[in-house]
Design an enzyme around this catalytic site. Sequence first.
Site, short mmCIF file in Angstrom:
data_model
loop_
_atom_site.label_atom_id
_atom_site.label_comp_id
_atom_site.label_asym_id
_atom_site.label_seq_id
_atom_site.Cartn_x
_atom_site.Cartn_y
_atom_site.Cartn_z
N GLU A 1 0.89 -1.18 0.00
CA GLU A 1 0.00 0.00 0.00
C GLU A 1 0.92 1.22 0.00
OE1 GLU A 1 -3.34 0.26 -0.04
OE2 GLU A 1 -3.77 -1.88 -0.05
N CYS B 1 -2.15 9.66 2.39
CA CYS B 1 -1.75 9.03 1.13
C CYS B 1 -2.74 9.32 0.00
CB CYS B 1 -1.57 7.54 1.31
SG CYS B 1 -3.07 6.72 1.87
P1 NAD Z 1 8.17 4.70 4.97
O1 NAD Z 1 8.18 3.86 3.74
O2 NAD Z 1 9.32 5.57 5.23
O3 NAD Z 1 8.03 3.76 6.26
C1 NAD Z 1 7.02 2.77 6.38
C2 NAD Z 1 7.48 1.65 7.30
O4 NAD Z 1 8.64 1.05 6.71
C3 NAD Z 1 7.89 2.09 8.69
O5 NAD Z 1 7.39 1.16 9.63
C4 NAD Z 1 9.39 2.07 8.67
O6 NAD Z 1 9.96 1.72 9.90
C5 NAD Z 1 9.71 0.99 7.66
N1 NAD Z 1 10.96 1.23 6.93
C6 NAD Z 1 11.50 2.43 6.59
N2 NAD Z 1 12.66 2.23 5.92
C7 NAD Z 1 12.85 0.90 5.83
C8 NAD Z 1 13.85 0.08 5.24
N3 NAD Z 1 14.90 0.60 4.62
N4 NAD Z 1 13.72 -1.26 5.33
C9 NAD Z 1 12.65 -1.80 5.96
N5 NAD Z 1 11.66 -1.07 6.53
C10 NAD Z 1 11.77 0.26 6.47
O7 NAD Z 1 6.80 5.49 4.92
P2 NAD Z 1 6.29 6.59 5.93
O8 NAD Z 1 7.13 7.80 5.81
O9 NAD Z 1 6.09 5.97 7.28
O10 NAD Z 1 4.84 6.87 5.33
C11 NAD Z 1 4.62 7.75 4.29
C12 NAD Z 1 4.40 7.03 2.98
O11 NAD Z 1 3.42 6.01 3.15
C13 NAD Z 1 3.85 7.95 1.91
O12 NAD Z 1 4.43 7.63 0.68
C14 NAD Z 1 2.37 7.62 1.88
O13 NAD Z 1 1.71 7.93 0.69
C15 NAD Z 1 2.41 6.16 2.14
N6 NAD Z 1 1.15 5.70 2.67
C16 NAD Z 1 0.36 4.88 1.91
C17 NAD Z 1 -0.86 4.47 2.39
C18 NAD Z 1 -1.75 3.57 1.59
O14 NAD Z 1 -2.70 3.05 2.17
N7 NAD Z 1 -1.52 3.35 0.33
C19 NAD Z 1 -1.29 4.88 3.65
C20 NAD Z 1 -0.47 5.70 4.37
C21 NAD Z 1 0.76 6.10 3.89
#
Ligand code: NAD
Length: 432
Positions: free
Chosen positions: A173, A207
């Site tokens: 997602e 998002c």
């Molecule tokens: P992110 O990708 O930075 O982090 C998401 C999760 O991944 C966190 O739990 C984080 O600890 C983990 N993570 C981060 N880097 C990692 C790595 N290198 N390896 C493994 N895990 C890692 O996202 P964010 O900043 O928390 O959220 C914002 C993003 O999420 C935006 O792009 C937003 O659009 C998207 N989002 C999508 C939805 C949806 O339903 N489609 C909903 C909410 C947010």
Amino acid sequence: MSPHAELVSRLRAAWLSGKTRPMEYRVAQLEALGRFLDEKQQDILEATAADMRKATQLDSAFIRKDPYGVVLIIGPWNYPINLLLVPLIGAIAAGNCVVMKPSEITRNVERLVAETLPRYLDEDCFAVVTAGVEETTRLLENKFDYIFFTGSPSVGRIVMTAAAKHLTPVTLELGGKNPCYVSDSCNVQNVARRVAWGRFFNAGQTCVAPDYVLCSAEMQEKLLPALREAITEFYGPNPRESPDFGRIVGDRQFQRVQALLHSGHTAIGGQTDAEERYIAPTVLVEVQQNDPVMQEEIFGPILPILTVDSVDDAIAFINARERPLVLYVFSSRKEVVNRVLERTSSGGFCANDTIMHMTIPSLPFGGIGQSGLGSYHGRSSFETFSHQRSALLRGAGRETLNTPRYPPYAPHRLPLLRAATETKRRATCLLL
Ligand code: NAD
């Protein structure tokens, strides 16, 4: 040029032309495929015989929704409870064990979930892991039976790569830039309120927020005062003092969003306060396609407006970019809404409002391409966390019925074999 590049780009051009979309086209192609099988039946039999030497009913055939097993759910920070627990509901309903990994950025929610949630659930089957990037990398080395990830496309790629090592299926997602086309025929005040609400809710950290507006220069002239009015109506003359306007989650994210303010010209808002991580609801005009604000998901309270000459210009603009999580269209003309719906591709679609499509449980929610893979919500959550296990339970007797499929394949048995293998329109069972 890579092999087949020309072929792929030819097919992509056909895809963009929209020719595969009408139902009549699909029916015609399937009928053509049927003709191929009818007309080439003998050739196919001979060819398969040459290659592989290859030559039921009364049974019970069904699909069993089986749980995958041990599932990993990774959540983001922007709705840290909702985006962890809504997938969890589906995973539990489908019968899985779950490891949850909340975002480390919203540390209070992370602590709360880690310390209290396991007390409510069976600790044999449900666990919360607190982990930053490094520990999550190690966590992903484990073999899970399903991974459900919500977050950015770049981390989504990392998760999918880790999953591929174990051939673990994933739901991703993800985010991206959601276009919002505003046609000339609409109620400008309603549009402004619905767009401003979707964009500035949670200080833009949603998002499915409309990321940018596409409209004609004339519509921009009408939309600007209406947006100003809507922002004042929602958050008062100084949004900084409004209890209903949020802040950016952290300093790093604040710096990133603040830098995007330098694109185009600020028509509304633009004020910031680093100490409070405050960025005012902002509308940018005269934005160019190559400005920084158009290069990444904004994920903050900034709304750029780009002008286009027509609905077809808007469609071309949208199709030249990655497929978004959702596409918004505002128009009182059905043909405009349908034209955009038919000629574009996106995870979801919502006409004449923002965000509301994802509140309807009967609509699966998810992205496509760069904005994600798979979907959930309502029944779709249960389906996502279930493996569709096809099962056939045959009786142990009636062996004579099986005789036609066993070698040696004498010609006199062929009609019987054909009848047994023929796919009836409503047939549920095939011999081969
Ligand atoms: P992110 O990708 O930075 O982090 C998401 C999760 O991944 C966190 O739990 C984080 O600890 C983990 N993570 C981060 N880097 C990692 C790595 N290198 N390896 C493994 N895990 C890692 O996202 P964010 O900043 O928390 O959220 C914002 C993003 O999420 C935006 O792009 C937003 O659009 C998207 N989002 C999508 C939805 C949806 O339903 N489609 C909903 C909410 C947010």
